[in-house]
Design a protein around this motif. Sequence first.
Motif, PDB file in Angstrom:
ATOM      1  N   PRO A 121       9.621  -8.614  -9.475  1.00  0.00           N
ATOM      2  CA  PRO A 121      10.197  -7.265  -9.641  1.00  0.00           C
ATOM      3  C   PRO A 121       9.707  -6.324  -8.549  1.00  0.00           C
ATOM      4  CG  PRO A 121       8.390  -7.563 -11.160  1.00  0.00           C
ATOM      5  CD  PRO A 121       8.572  -8.884 -10.472  1.00  0.00           C
ATOM      6  N   PRO A 122      10.506  -5.333  -8.193  1.00  0.00           N
ATOM      7  CA  PRO A 122      10.150  -4.440  -7.075  1.00  0.00           C
ATOM      8  C   PRO A 122       8.910  -3.594  -7.336  1.00  0.00           C
ATOM      9  CG  PRO A 122      12.130  -3.663  -8.193  1.00  0.00           C
ATOM     10  CD  PRO A 122      11.850  -5.023  -8.729  1.00  0.00           C
ATOM     11  N   LEU A 123       8.548  -3.389  -8.617  1.00  0.00           N
ATOM     12  CA  LEU A 123       7.351  -2.615  -8.934  1.00  0.00           C
ATOM     13  C   LEU A 123       6.102  -3.490  -9.024  1.00  0.00           C
ATOM     14  CD1 LEU A 123       8.719  -0.127 -11.638  1.00  0.00           C
ATOM     15  CD2 LEU A 123       8.276   0.314  -9.223  1.00  0.00           C
ATOM     16  N   GLY A 124       6.277  -4.792  -8.893  1.00  0.00           N
ATOM     17  CA  GLY A 124       5.139  -5.696  -8.957  1.00  0.00           C
ATOM     18  C   GLY A 124       4.945  -6.266 -10.347  1.00  0.00           C
ATOM     19  N   ASN A 125       4.439  -7.493 -10.429  1.00  0.00           N
ATOM     20  CA  ASN A 125       4.173  -8.120 -11.716  1.00  0.00           C
ATOM     21  C   ASN A 125       2.965  -7.482 -12.395  1.00  0.00           C
ATOM     22  OD1 ASN A 125       6.194 -10.273 -11.830  1.00  0.00           O
ATOM     23  ND2 ASN A 125       5.143 -11.079 -10.031  1.00  0.00           N
ATOM     24  N   GLU A 126       1.856  -7.455 -11.691  1.00  0.00           N
ATOM     25  CA  GLU A 126       0.642  -6.829 -12.208  1.00  0.00           C
ATOM     26  C   GLU A 126      -0.038  -6.046 -11.085  1.00  0.00           C
ATOM     27  OE1 GLU A 126      -1.848  -9.797 -13.875  1.00  0.00           O
ATOM     28  OE2 GLU A 126      -0.460 -10.322 -15.478  1.00  0.00           O
ATOM     29  N   PRO A 127       0.515  -4.893 -10.757  1.00  0.00           N
ATOM     30  CA  PRO A 127      -0.095  -4.098  -9.664  1.00  0.00           C
ATOM     31  C   PRO A 127      -1.511  -3.664 -10.027  1.00  0.00           C
ATOM     32  CG  PRO A 127       1.590  -2.829 -10.833  1.00  0.00           C
ATOM     33  CD  PRO A 127       1.681  -4.226 -11.355  1.00  0.00           C
ATOM     34  N   ASN A 128      -2.488  -4.125  -9.272  1.00  0.00           N
ATOM     35  CA  ASN A 128      -3.891  -3.859  -9.582  1.00  0.00           C
ATOM     36  C   ASN A 128      -4.354  -2.488  -9.115  1.00  0.00           C
ATOM     37  OD1 ASN A 128      -4.299  -6.484 -10.663  1.00  0.00           O
ATOM     38  ND2 ASN A 128      -4.436  -7.305  -8.587  1.00  0.00           N
ATOM     39  N   ASN A 129      -3.857  -2.070  -7.951  1.00  0.00           N
ATOM     40  CA  ASN A 129      -4.373  -0.835  -7.358  1.00  0.00           C
ATOM     41  C   ASN A 129      -3.274  -0.173  -6.541  1.00  0.00           C
ATOM     42  OD1 ASN A 129      -6.108   1.182  -6.540  1.00  0.00           O
ATOM     43  ND2 ASN A 129      -7.116  -0.071  -4.977  1.00  0.00           N
ATOM     44  N   PHE A 130      -2.207   0.216  -7.223  1.00  0.00           N
ATOM     45  CA  PHE A 130      -1.035   0.735  -6.531  1.00  0.00           C
ATOM     46  C   PHE A 130      -1.371   1.975  -5.706  1.00  0.00           C
ATOM     47  CE2 PHE A 130       3.025   2.726  -5.883  1.00  0.00           C
ATOM     48  CZ  PHE A 130       3.920   1.678  -5.791  1.00  0.00           C
ATOM     49  N   PHE A 131      -2.083   2.926  -6.322  1.00  0.00           N
ATOM     50  CA  PHE A 131      -2.380   4.171  -5.617  1.00  0.00           C
ATOM     51  C   PHE A 131      -3.378   3.946  -4.484  1.00  0.00           C
ATOM     52  CE2 PHE A 131      -0.760   5.803  -9.663  1.00  0.00           C
ATOM     53  CZ  PHE A 131       0.126   6.759  -9.204  1.00  0.00           C
ATOM     54  N   GLY A 132      -4.365   3.099  -4.724  1.00  0.00           N
ATOM     55  CA  GLY A 132      -5.298   2.766  -3.651  1.00  0.00           C
ATOM     56  C   GLY A 132      -4.591   2.088  -2.494  1.00  0.00           C
ATOM     57  N   GLY A 133      -3.622   1.232  -2.820  1.00  0.00           N
ATOM     58  CA  GLY A 133      -2.835   0.560  -1.788  1.00  0.00           C
ATOM     59  C   GLY A 133      -2.009   1.528  -0.970  1.00  0.00           C
ATOM     60  N   MET A 134      -1.487   2.566  -1.629  1.00  0.00           N
ATOM     61  CA  MET A 134      -0.724   3.593  -0.909  1.00  0.00           C
ATOM     62  C   MET A 134      -1.571   4.236   0.180  1.00  0.00           C
ATOM     63  SD  MET A 134       1.186   5.399  -4.167  1.00  0.00           S
ATOM     64  CE  MET A 134       1.068   6.980  -3.351  1.00  0.00           C
ATOM     65  N   PHE A 135      -2.811   4.572  -0.161  1.00  0.00           N
ATOM     66  CA  PHE A 135      -3.681   5.234   0.811  1.00  0.00           C
ATOM     67  C   PHE A 135      -4.160   4.264   1.891  1.00  0.00           C
ATOM     68  CE2 PHE A 135      -4.268   8.020  -2.979  1.00  0.00           C
ATOM     69  CZ  PHE A 135      -3.722   9.167  -2.427  1.00  0.00           C
ATOM     70  N   THR A 136      -4.306   2.988   1.511  1.00  0.00           N
ATOM     71  CA  THR A 136      -4.648   1.985   2.526  1.00  0.00           C
ATOM     72  C   THR A 136      -3.531   1.847   3.545  1.00  0.00           C
ATOM     73  OG1 THR A 136      -6.022   0.724   0.980  1.00  0.00           O
ATOM     74  CG2 THR A 136      -5.220  -0.447   2.923  1.00  0.00           C
ATOM     75  N   MET A 137      -2.287   1.819   3.063  1.00  0.00           N
ATOM     76  CA  MET A 137      -1.142   1.705   3.970  1.00  0.00           C
ATOM     77  C   MET A 137      -0.987   2.987   4.790  1.00  0.00           C
ATOM     78  SD  MET A 137      -0.425  -1.293   3.231  1.00  0.00           S
ATOM     79  CE  MET A 137       1.034  -1.599   4.204  1.00  0.00           C
ATOM     80  N   ALA A 138      -1.259   4.135   4.177  1.00  0.00           N
ATOM     81  CA  ALA A 138      -1.177   5.404   4.915  1.00  0.00           C
ATOM     82  C   ALA A 138      -2.189   5.425   6.054  1.00  0.00           C
ATOM     83  CB  ALA A 138      -1.415   6.578   3.965  1.00  0.00           C
ATOM     84  N   ALA A 139      -3.340   4.775   5.844  1.00  0.00           N
ATOM     85  CA  ALA A 139      -4.377   4.743   6.877  1.00  0.00           C
ATOM     86  C   ALA A 139      -3.907   4.029   8.138  1.00  0.00           C
ATOM     87  CB  ALA A 139      -5.638   4.069   6.337  1.00  0.00           C
ATOM     88  N   LEU A 140      -2.926   3.142   8.003  1.00  0.00           N
ATOM     89  CA  LEU A 140      -2.403   2.423   9.162  1.00  0.00           C
ATOM     90  C   LEU A 140      -1.584   3.326  10.080  1.00  0.00           C
ATOM     91  CD1 LEU A 140      -1.292  -0.896   7.402  1.00  0.00           C
ATOM     92  CD2 LEU A 140      -3.344  -0.514   8.775  1.00  0.00           C
ATOM     93  N   PHE A 141      -1.262   4.535   9.611  1.00  0.00           N
ATOM     94  CA  PHE A 141      -0.471   5.477  10.414  1.00  0.00           C
ATOM     95  C   PHE A 141      -1.341   6.567  11.036  1.00  0.00           C
ATOM     96  CE2 PHE A 141       2.521   3.636   7.435  1.00  0.00           C
ATOM     97  CZ  PHE A 141       3.650   3.397   8.219  1.00  0.00           C
ATOM     98  N   GLN A 142      -2.675   6.416  10.961  1.00  0.00           N
ATOM     99  CA  GLN A 142      -3.555   7.486  11.429  1.00  0.00           C
ATOM    100  C   GLN A 142      -3.579   7.628  12.946  1.00  0.00           C
ATOM    101  OE1 GLN A 142      -7.063   8.250   8.345  1.00  0.00           O
ATOM    102  NE2 GLN A 142      -6.945   6.106   8.893  1.00  0.00           N
ATOM    103  N   GLY A 143      -3.015   6.659  13.659  1.00  0.00           N
ATOM    104  CA  GLY A 143      -2.892   6.806  15.103  1.00  0.00           C
ATOM    105  C   GLY A 143      -2.036   7.989  15.497  1.00  0.00           C
ATOM    106  N   SER A 144      -1.220   8.480  14.545  1.00  0.00           N
ATOM    107  CA  SER A 144      -0.348   9.627  14.825  1.00  0.00           C
ATOM    108  C   SER A 144      -1.148  10.898  15.084  1.00  0.00           C
ATOM    109  CB  SER A 144       0.610   9.854  13.649  1.00  0.00           C
ATOM    110  OG  SER A 144      -0.107  10.156  12.463  1.00  0.00           O
TER     111      SER A 144
END
Length: 368
Positions: free
Chosen positions: A175-198
């Motif tokens: 499913p698009p929301l994940g079967n058992e999302p363990n750390n959805f919000f933490g993952g959001m900030f981890t992915m956001a960190a990949l854009f810090q070169g901006s």
Amino acid sequence: MERQHRQITIIQTAIILISAIVGVGVLALSLFAVRAADTGAPLVTLFGFLIGLFGLWSVTKLGMRFPSQSIIQYSEDLIGKTIARIFSLMIIAFFCFLTAFASREFGEVIVTSVLVKTPLEVTVIVMLLLAAVSARADITTFAYIHHFYFPFIIFPVLLIVVFSLKNANLINLLPPLGNEPNNFFGGMFTMAALFQGSFIMTIIIPAMRNPEKAMIASYIGISIPGVMYMLIVIATVGVFGAEEIKKLVWPTLELAKTTSLPANILERLDGAFLAVWVAAVFTTLLSSYYLAINFISQLLRLHDHKLFSFFLVPFIYVIAMFPQNLLQMYEIIQTVGRGGLIYTIAYPFILLIVAILRQKKTKQNKSL
């Protein structure tokens, strides 16, 4: 500012943003997203992109209000010299950490996949020295370096991802929301960190010919990496599945190994992908290092940053070699990356609010 100092065009600004963002994190991108949200990895990546976009919007808005200054300079007018300088030192330290761990991750990939008999220390110090030498250039030459490497970074990666999609299975993305999302919000900030070169926009805007159009360049510059990251996550999860990705260290590299060009021109693209990835790492590492030494020179009120081009290398090298192994390195990278959002997103946004409330802004000299 004199006319010759404002040489950066809108296209060059967008290219600098793209090549500063797309870098070493491409290899482990899908792993971070899958660990956080399982099959909801594409959604986590999307939200991470939106957070990164918000941060870039804040930085660009500030830059447009103070078109002749960087964040080191106008922050002192907004919140006072003492507090601003403390935050400036923290930002410098943060980008030194980003440079260190980017070089360490580069070294780990190279000694594991290509130069297996080469000491890790050699690959790390070579990349740092290459960045230090290149960072001696002025802002115009810095833009030309990014301009030169841009086609070698973007188009091959997009080519690999597009051809890999033919092996994807849609059911792996459900499913698009994940079967058992363990750390959805933490993952959001981890992915956001990949854009810090901006954050490189803070020193690019004062060098732009038309800083009033910086927002256009910002949207273009972050949208292309955002789309690329989304495609990479969708392709890797679609091909391998979420559970298999959790067992891989560098899912994107494995994706390149399973991808071939039509008519079997190349049966495996991992060699070509690594060559492209090295260029992407260089431009990202150069951006973070260039940002750090520029901020130091501005903090000390110096007119030239070349004095510090080699000064930081020994300190960054020590930081890079601190993690004992690959797993510890990625744990530190995620922690530092998420913590850095305070300086690259929250801090600029607070400065923007203060600037609006205090009605602080400077006008660009129309004679430029």
